[in-house]
Design an enzyme around this catalytic site. Structure first.
Site, PDB file in Angstrom:
ATOM      1  N   ASP A   1       0.679  -1.511   0.087  1.00 55.31           N
ATOM      2  CA  ASP A   1      -0.246   0.341   0.301  1.00 55.31           C
ATOM      3  C   ASP A   1       0.772   0.977   0.108  1.00 55.31           C
ATOM      4  OD1 ASP A   1      -2.163  -1.545   0.217  1.00 55.31           O
ATOM      5  OD2 ASP A   1      -1.868  -1.341   2.879  1.00 55.31           O
TER       6      ASP A   1
ATOM      7  N   GLY B   1      -3.705  -4.278  -4.095  1.00 56.32           N
ATOM      8  CA  GLY B   1      -4.926  -2.625  -4.350  1.00 56.32           C
ATOM      9  C   GLY B   1      -3.619  -1.694  -5.272  1.00 56.32           C
TER      10      GLY B   1
HETATM   11  P1  IMP Z   1      -2.791 -12.286   1.957  1.00 58.67           P
HETATM   12  O1  IMP Z   1      -1.222 -12.637   0.773  1.00 58.67           O
HETATM   13  O2  IMP Z   1      -4.126 -12.584   1.628  1.00 58.67           O
HETATM   14  O3  IMP Z   1      -2.110 -14.410   2.423  1.00 58.67           O
HETATM   15  O4  IMP Z   1      -2.221 -11.879   3.177  1.00 58.67           O
HETATM   16  C1  IMP Z   1      -1.036 -11.934   3.646  1.00 58.67           C
HETATM   17  C2  IMP Z   1      -0.744 -10.663   4.576  1.00 58.67           C
HETATM   18  O5  IMP Z   1      -0.784  -9.804   3.585  1.00 58.67           O
HETATM   19  C3  IMP Z   1      -1.632  -9.869   5.376  1.00 58.67           C
HETATM   20  O6  IMP Z   1      -1.456  -9.333   6.243  1.00 58.67           O
HETATM   21  C4  IMP Z   1      -2.234  -9.158   4.046  1.00 58.67           C
HETATM   22  O7  IMP Z   1      -3.379  -8.539   4.595  1.00 58.67           O
HETATM   23  C5  IMP Z   1      -1.420  -9.102   3.909  1.00 58.67           C
HETATM   24  N1  IMP Z   1      -1.529  -7.710   2.026  1.00 58.67           N
HETATM   25  C6  IMP Z   1      -1.691  -8.903   1.377  1.00 58.67           C
HETATM   26  N2  IMP Z   1      -1.373  -8.223   0.336  1.00 58.67           N
HETATM   27  C7  IMP Z   1      -1.895  -7.208   0.448  1.00 58.67           C
HETATM   28  C8  IMP Z   1      -1.242  -5.663  -0.174  1.00 58.67           C
HETATM   29  O8  IMP Z   1      -1.386  -5.576  -1.206  1.00 58.67           O
HETATM   30  N3  IMP Z   1      -1.272  -4.163   0.409  1.00 58.67           N
HETATM   31  C9  IMP Z   1      -1.110  -4.600   2.014  1.00 58.67           C
HETATM   32  N4  IMP Z   1      -1.353  -5.807   2.729  1.00 58.67           N
HETATM   33  C10 IMP Z   1      -1.793  -6.831   1.945  1.00 58.67           C
END
Ligand code: IMP
Length: 430
Positions: free
Chosen positions: A13, A40
């Site tokens: 982010d 995102g």
């Molecule tokens: P996952 O990638 O859905 O397995 O999530 C694992 C960790 O990465 C969690 O703490 C999410 O909030 C974080 N995370 C995954 N994608 C993003 C992103 O695009 N921005 C910020 N945090 C992310």
């Protein structure tokens, strides 16, 4: 060299979409190399905001071709939804403008169901994943049972493979998590339909990009998430399951080491994180509200994918120095400097303290971050609204001092500073 890599230097982010948008103006190809629709990326152009999760955000420039590399996990439902919404906004992304690696893996509803079941089972130890099925899809890849896009080129064998995958996942869902099984026929039918639609997009990304670079064309590798979420180099186990770091760009696109020119680390002027895990400089109360915003604006600190409020804190230079080293950053892009306006004093974490000792580097990496107290330096803030500033000299002297101090502490030059959400709200520093 014809490859520029953009990486998140924090916990994701950081505003990479902004920087990609800027650099994509000079690129022929814009390529995602890691993660999936957990990302995102928000880009605002002439008041129109694009929120992309899977398609590289650089495709908003009509002259670019978007690429999704082997390091990415692809949810076809998200992909087609984004293709549709881009089309509605006047951006056409058909197979001639979007190429996807045969070696990228698929995310299925079974992966999403397992992600949700695993998070629920973790209880208080939940990672706070985005529930997009990312971890389970990469788990299947590493276990050598995953589904690759290339398999979609042969509908008959893919049809059997997707059925077997859902059946096997159903066993895991019911036996390990007492969760509801998925309807095998319905899901398989949907994925066979996706296969037919995806076939024209599938290609050898490594060949495509290597040939393009040989012919003098430029490639921009667009990282998702950030260094501190890297599976190996992040705050394990509170990480994602892919490699957002610069090395991940080469691996996730099938490119050789020698082709990289710039490695741009994107960092906010403060620190944010979503999900669980250690965060030494985290703030609460009034200061947190100042940095996070109320959620009224699209650029406030609420997750693009999940809508969750982000945790916020002071800029952590121990971690930024670490990101500079791990990625070999050649420069930094500093985003959201405008948000610091109005704060009387700014703090910046320059070291950690634990058990009476001071540490300039993490003794055991970010995986062992819990328990460290930040050591802060204080710098004077500024009152000037930065949103119309476009030249270095017009930044208040306190803002310039803040930027110069960041450069000095991490040893990489700041080449770009964003002062608002619009494309032109950027100060470029030569
Ligand atoms: P996952 O990638 O859905 O397995 O999530 C694992 C960790 O990465 C969690 O703490 C999410 O909030 C974080 N995370 C995954 N994608 C993003 C992103 O695009 N921005 C910020 N945090 C992310």
């Amino acid at each position: 060299m014809p490859l520029d890599v953009i990486v998140g230097a924090q916990w994701g982010d950081e505003g990479k979409g902004r920087v990609v948008d800027l650099l994509a103006a000079k690129a022929n190809y814009v390529a995602r190399y890691n993660g999936g629709d957990n990302a995102g990326h928000t880009v605002t152009v002439e008041g129109q905001t694009f929120k992309l999760h899977l398609i590289p955000s650089g495709v908003i420039h009509a002259h670019t071709t978007g690429v999704i590399g082997n390091g990415v996990v692809v949810n076809p439902a998200t992909l087609f939804e984004e293709i549709r919404s881009l089309k509605d906004a006047g951006v056409n992304v058909g197979p001639e403008r979007l190429r996807i690696s045969f070696a990228a893996h698929l995310i299925t509803p079974a992966h999403r169901a397992i992600d949700a079941a695993q998070e629920a089972a973790r209880g208080k130890k939940a990672i706070g994943t985005t529930l997009r099925g990312i971890g389970p899809a990469y788990t299947d890849k590493v276990s050598r049972t995953g589904l690759r896009l290339g398999q979609m080129l042969d509908i008959d064998t893919f049809s059997s493979a997707i059925e077997a995958h859902i059946q096997e996942a159903n066993q895991r869902l019911s036996m390990l998590y007492s969760a509801k099984p998925l309807d095998v026929k319905t899901e398989a039918r949907q994925y066979v339909e996706y296969a037919r639609q995806l076939q024209p997009y599938i290609t050898d990304v490594s060949v495509l990009l290597s040939e393009a670079m040989k012919n003098g064309q430029r490639v921009l590798a667009e990282g998702a998430q950030g260094t501190l979420l890297d599976l190996d180099h992040g705050t394990y186990p509170f990480v994602t399951s892919s490699y957002p770091t610069a090395a991940g760009a080469l691996h996730g696109l099938g490119l050789g080491v020698g082709c990289t020119e710039r490695v741009v680390g994107v960092t906010k002027a403060f620190q944010t994180r979503v999900g669980a895990g250690p965060f030494p400089t985290e703030l609460s109360g009034e200061l947190a509200l100042h940095l996070r915003g109320t959620g009224a604006n699209p650029w406030d600190e609420y997750g693009t994918t999940t809508g969750r409020p982000r945790r916020v804190g002071w800029l952590d230079m121990v971690l930024l120095r670490y990101a500079t080293r791990i990625n070999g950053l050649t420069e930094l892009a500093l985003t959201k400097l405008d948000i610091l306006t109005g704060l009387e004093t700014l703090k910046i974490c320059v070291a950690y303290r634990q058990g009476g000792r001071t540490f300039n580097e993490l003794p055991l990496g970010p995986g062992e971050l819990a328990g460290f107290e930040p050591v802060y330096e204080e710098l004077p803030g500024w009152e000037k609204d930065l949103r119309r500033v476009s030249a270095w000299e017009d930044l208040p002297k306190q803002a310039r001092a803040y930027i110069l101090h960041i450069e000095e502490l991490c040893g990489a030059p700041v080449r770009m500073v964003s002062v608002g959400p619009e494309r032109e709200q950027v100060v470029e520093i030569s």
